[in-house]
Enzyme design. Structure first.
Site, PDB file in Angstrom:
ATOM      1  N   GLY A 194      58.505  55.413  44.550  1.00  0.00           N
ATOM      2  CA  GLY A 194      57.668  54.389  43.953  1.00  0.00           C
ATOM      3  C   GLY A 194      58.273  53.005  44.088  1.00  0.00           C
ATOM      4  O   GLY A 194      57.552  52.004  44.219  1.00  0.00           O
ATOM      5  N   ASP A 211      64.768  55.897  32.710  1.00  0.00           N
ATOM      6  CA  ASP A 211      64.964  57.047  33.586  1.00  0.00           C
ATOM      7  C   ASP A 211      65.838  58.123  32.955  1.00  0.00           C
ATOM      8  O   ASP A 211      65.849  59.269  33.420  1.00  0.00           O
ATOM      9  CB  ASP A 211      65.585  56.607  34.915  1.00  0.00           C
TER      10      ASP A 211
END
Length: 430
Positions: free
Chosen positions: A93, A313
């Site tokens: 991404g 994350d």
């Protein structure tokens, strides 16, 4: 073809280790090198599939990327060129979103696509602000999902106020601003990781950063040397495993400790883990240190607000760790987890519930009551590397039961040697 794996390891974890180079910085080192006015030399580049996607993309735009011993050299073209074919970003991404900002000003037609997982990840929040700068972009499903078609256009600077802090969206807009007329300003509700700002400013770009507000003026960066530190998002799995297992002591060597990325260390300390830093130094504008975590009794904590962009994350493995902490851990303001490689909030919530965790899901987070021994579970990784690695850590908190991962091929996107390193730190136990 799927790559299944049955995890049946035992703790504690002990030893020193070095994790691969930071993925965010590796992407930027290649991309900014392609935009530069002179060659760049990168050491410590992450050798993983996501970064290789950016490598191939900058070559498609006219850059020459080659190896020189342990280093990678990026030789930029005089000007970026129209790619001859569709650019495949794989599972990355970061590659796709940052390239949207760059390609918005490259003459000609460009198409960005990716694997099945990436083609399910939304892009409107990048496309809409770029259009305010004059960019010509479109995507399928009503401009919601990749592939993305970009027609190079004349850009103008604009002020963007982002509803959600996002380093990828911010970086795409700042990169477009390098080619725009006038100044481009990006304001976030809270500061996200600032690797783009550090690297561009360090290469002579006219950039001002004041907390969550960043402004850039047009211009190409200079080339230079980049030494990529170890990725805290990769080290997080071992640091969290060690924090929750009595008798563990691990040290991550040369890890990046950029303040916009160290929310994980703040949370580990808040939960009662013993965290120490040594050998602090700085390279190419990025701080790094050796980080040691020792296992012990943990308590629940709250993760919310400005802390969330600093550890977005790491939240899947922190959800695992929360099952081992006494009391209640609450995570809020983390709706961003629902638009990653998978809906990480829903996926981790379901998996931990099936493993015996006491967990309540919210639209933007969860609450977890602990401590709770986990049970073995079958895991569908959904092409998400962080789901796979987080559940490998979860297996360490079972009573020796197995966790069966249906496909660990996705781990190659960020950390090809993950399972071998986990074996070593567990003393070879599987």
């Amino acid at each position: 073809m799927k790559t299944p794996l049955v995890c049946r390891r035992k703790g504690p974890l002990r030893g020193s280790f070095a994790v691969p180079g930071d993925k965010s910085i590796s992407h930027r080192a290649l991309l900014f090198g392609a935009l530069a006015t002179s060659p760049s030399r990168v050491t410590g580049l992450l050798e993983a599939e996501d970064v290789h996607s950016t490598w191939k993309a900058v070559e498609a735009l006219g850059a020459r990327v080659s190896r020189d011993g342990a280093a990678v050299v990026v030789e930029p073209p005089a000007a970026l060129v129209e790619p001859a074919d569709v650019i495949d970003c794989g599972n990355s991404g970061t590659s796709l979103r940052l390239l949207c900002g760059v390609l918005a000003a490259v003459p000609g037609l460009s198409v960005l696509t990716g694997d099945a997982s990436l083609r399910r990840r939304p892009v409107r929040r990048v496309l809409d602000p770029l259009r305010r700068m004059g960019a010509d972009l479109s995507a399928r499903d009503g401009d919601r999902l990749p592939p993305v078609v970009v027609k190079g256009a004349r850009l103008r600077g604009a002020t963007h106020v982002l509803p959600v802090a996002s380093a990828q969206v911010k970086s795409a807009l700042l990169l477009a601003g390098l080619f725009a007329e006038g100044e481009t300003v990006v304001e976030e509700p809270a500061p996200s990781r600032d690797h783009t700002e550090r690297m561009l400013a360090g290469r002579g770009v006219a950039l001002r950063a004041d907390g969550p507000r960043v402004a850039v003026r047009p211009g190409r960066p200079a080339g230079g040397e980049v030494d990529v530190p170890g990725d805290i998002s990769s080290a997080a799995f071992f640091l969290c495993a060690a924090a929750g297992l009595e008798g563990s002591r691990v040290t991550a060597l040369g890890m990046g400790v950029n303040p916009t990325r160290t929310g994980l260390l703040d949370v580990l300390r808040a939960m009662g883990a013993r965290v120490t830093l040594a050998n602090g130094r700085e390279s190419a504008g990025e701080p790094r240190a050796d980080v040691t975590v020792e296992g012990g009794a943990l308590a629940g904590t709250e993760i919310a607000g400005p802390l969330v962009p600093r550890l977005i994350d790491e939240l899947p493995v922190l959800m695992v760790l929360a099952t081992q902490a006494r009391g209640r851990t609450v995570i809020r303001d983390a709706k961003e987890l629902r638009v990653k490689e998978s809906d990480r909030l829903a996926t981790m919530g379901e998996l931990l519930h099936r493993a015996g965790a006491r967990i309540e899901l919210f639209d933007d987070g969860c609450a977890i009551e602990g401590p709770t021994p986990l049970s073995g579970v079958a895991v569908e990784t959904k092409l998400d590397h962080r789901i796979a690695m987080s559940m490998a850590v979860a297996q360490l908190f079972t009573r020796g039961e197995a966790v069966a991962l249906d496909d660990v091929g996705c781990v190659r996107t960020s950390f090809p040697g993950f399972f071998e390193l986990l074996d070593r730190l567990c003393g070879g136990e599987r």
